[in-house]
Design a protein around this motif. Sequence first.
Motif, short mmCIF file in Angstrom:
data_model
loop_
_atom_site.label_atom_id
_atom_site.label_comp_id
_atom_site.label_asym_id
_atom_site.label_seq_id
_atom_site.Cartn_x
_atom_site.Cartn_y
_atom_site.Cartn_z
N GLU A 57 0.83 -1.20 0.00
CA GLU A 57 0.00 0.00 0.00
C GLU A 57 0.88 1.26 0.00
N ILE A 58 1.94 1.23 0.77
CA ILE A 58 2.85 2.37 0.82
C ILE A 58 3.48 2.59 -0.56
N TRP A 59 3.89 1.52 -1.20
CA TRP A 59 4.52 1.65 -2.52
C TRP A 59 3.55 2.25 -3.53
N ARG A 60 2.31 1.77 -3.54
CA ARG A 60 1.33 2.32 -4.49
C ARG A 60 1.06 3.79 -4.20
N LEU A 61 0.95 4.13 -2.95
CA LEU A 61 0.68 5.51 -2.55
C LEU A 61 1.80 6.43 -3.03
N LYS A 88 12.68 -2.33 4.24
CA LYS A 88 11.99 -2.70 3.01
C LYS A 88 11.15 -1.54 2.48
N ILE A 89 10.56 -0.79 3.39
CA ILE A 89 9.77 0.38 2.98
C ILE A 89 10.68 1.39 2.28
N VAL A 90 11.82 1.67 2.87
CA VAL A 90 12.76 2.63 2.26
C VAL A 90 13.22 2.12 0.91
N GLN A 91 13.58 0.86 0.83
CA GLN A 91 14.08 0.28 -0.42
C GLN A 91 13.03 0.34 -1.52
N SER A 92 11.77 0.10 -1.17
CA SER A 92 10.71 0.13 -2.18
C SER A 92 10.49 1.55 -2.71
N ILE A 93 10.58 2.54 -1.82
CA ILE A 93 10.42 3.94 -2.25
C ILE A 93 11.61 4.36 -3.12
N ARG A 94 12.78 3.87 -2.79
CA ARG A 94 13.98 4.23 -3.56
C ARG A 94 13.86 3.77 -5.02
N TRP A 118 20.21 2.16 7.40
CA TRP A 118 19.28 3.15 6.85
C TRP A 118 19.88 3.81 5.61
N ARG A 119 21.14 4.19 5.72
CA ARG A 119 21.81 4.86 4.59
C ARG A 119 21.92 3.93 3.39
N GLU A 120 22.27 2.70 3.65
CA GLU A 120 22.39 1.72 2.55
C GLU A 120 21.04 1.47 1.89
N ALA A 121 19.97 1.47 2.67
CA ALA A 121 18.63 1.23 2.12
C ALA A 121 18.16 2.39 1.25
N GLY A 122 18.62 3.62 1.55
CA GLY A 122 18.23 4.74 0.71
C GLY A 122 17.81 6.00 1.44
N VAL A 123 17.94 6.05 2.77
CA VAL A 123 17.60 7.27 3.51
C VAL A 123 18.64 8.33 3.19
N THR A 124 18.21 9.44 2.62
CA THR A 124 19.16 10.47 2.15
C THR A 124 19.44 11.54 3.20
N ALA A 125 18.54 11.71 4.17
CA ALA A 125 18.75 12.73 5.21
C ALA A 125 17.97 12.34 6.45
N ILE A 126 18.46 12.81 7.60
CA ILE A 126 17.87 12.41 8.88
C ILE A 126 17.59 13.64 9.73
N ASN A 127 16.41 13.67 10.34
CA ASN A 127 16.06 14.61 11.40
C ASN A 127 15.94 13.80 12.69
#
Length: 335
Positions: A57-61, A88-94, A118-127
């Motif tokens: 659902e997240i990927w489709r959204l 997996k969520i991050v990787q699918s969005i990437r 997180w960085r390897e999966a695709g997170v580009t920035a962190i707050n």
Amino acid sequence: MQIIPTQDVSSLSDRFQRRYRYLRLSITDICNFRCTYCLPNGYQPTSEKPYFLALNEIWRLVKVFAELGTEKIRLTGGEPTLRKDFLKIVQSIREIEAIKQITLTTNGYRMEKDVAKWREAGVTAINVSVDSLDPRMFQRITGVDKFDDVMRGIQRALAIGYEKIKVNAVLMRGLNSGELDAFLVWVKNNPIQLRFIELMQTGEMDQIFQQYHLSGQILVDKLLQEGWTQHCHSPLDGPAKIFSHSDYQGEIGLIMPYEKNFCANCNRLRVSATGQLHLCLFGEKGIDLRDLLQDDSQENALKLRIVEALKHKREQHFLHQGDTGVRGNLASIGG
């Protein structure tokens, strides 16, 4: 057979010519902190088993939002990294080409251990939230004794290649309002963008708001007097006013929702962990999108619903008039 009317669904804009390229997506309401200004009594589930958006659902959204012009996704919560399928969520969005930034807002409790993943999966920035540099005050505000863990996590993030970490601190009179000098010492030689956020009023937090709210303008005036200069906004930036100083490696930001014209450059929409589209942090109950996230054939109907919803977005919130909308607490929508 239902006939869907033809409509321009190529981009997201509202009646006030504001473009929306930034989606804040909550993936869970659950949080393991008990912050004074958000969940002072800890997370309280509203049902026996929370039913948050699933990976597909997240990927489709996100795919549909990307096709409508969204370029930045911020994953929020609750605490988003509590989800077992977070990577997996991050990787699918990437995998969605149009998404240029995948950013994360976290309380940082597992950052030291997991930030490289997180960085390897695709997170580009962190707050990451750090409401005080005093460990005792940090525990008083957050309800947990995790100050040292969070600080080690920030250093670990910088060590593995993040060029800058954004740190959020909710400004509270009598709690952390006297720590500006300590925060300035911290950012002087560290690539930290420290963002003070004005405490916001919500339905369940009226008393806390009255007790602790402090205008960020006090800090703006102090920074300007000490030679700091304000940056210009880019299209994907959030609402913070960012200040820099030639003697400091880090930066200071102010998010002041009670300021006049705060909403004039709004560029972000929000979707809750259960699939409700929210046009404003403070406003309506939301527009349900989840029924259109069940298979790919509903993609065009989903686009139309989002575009139609934007026609009803207000020009501004009414916090300055004491109207907090239906928002009980910020964890319910991802802040």
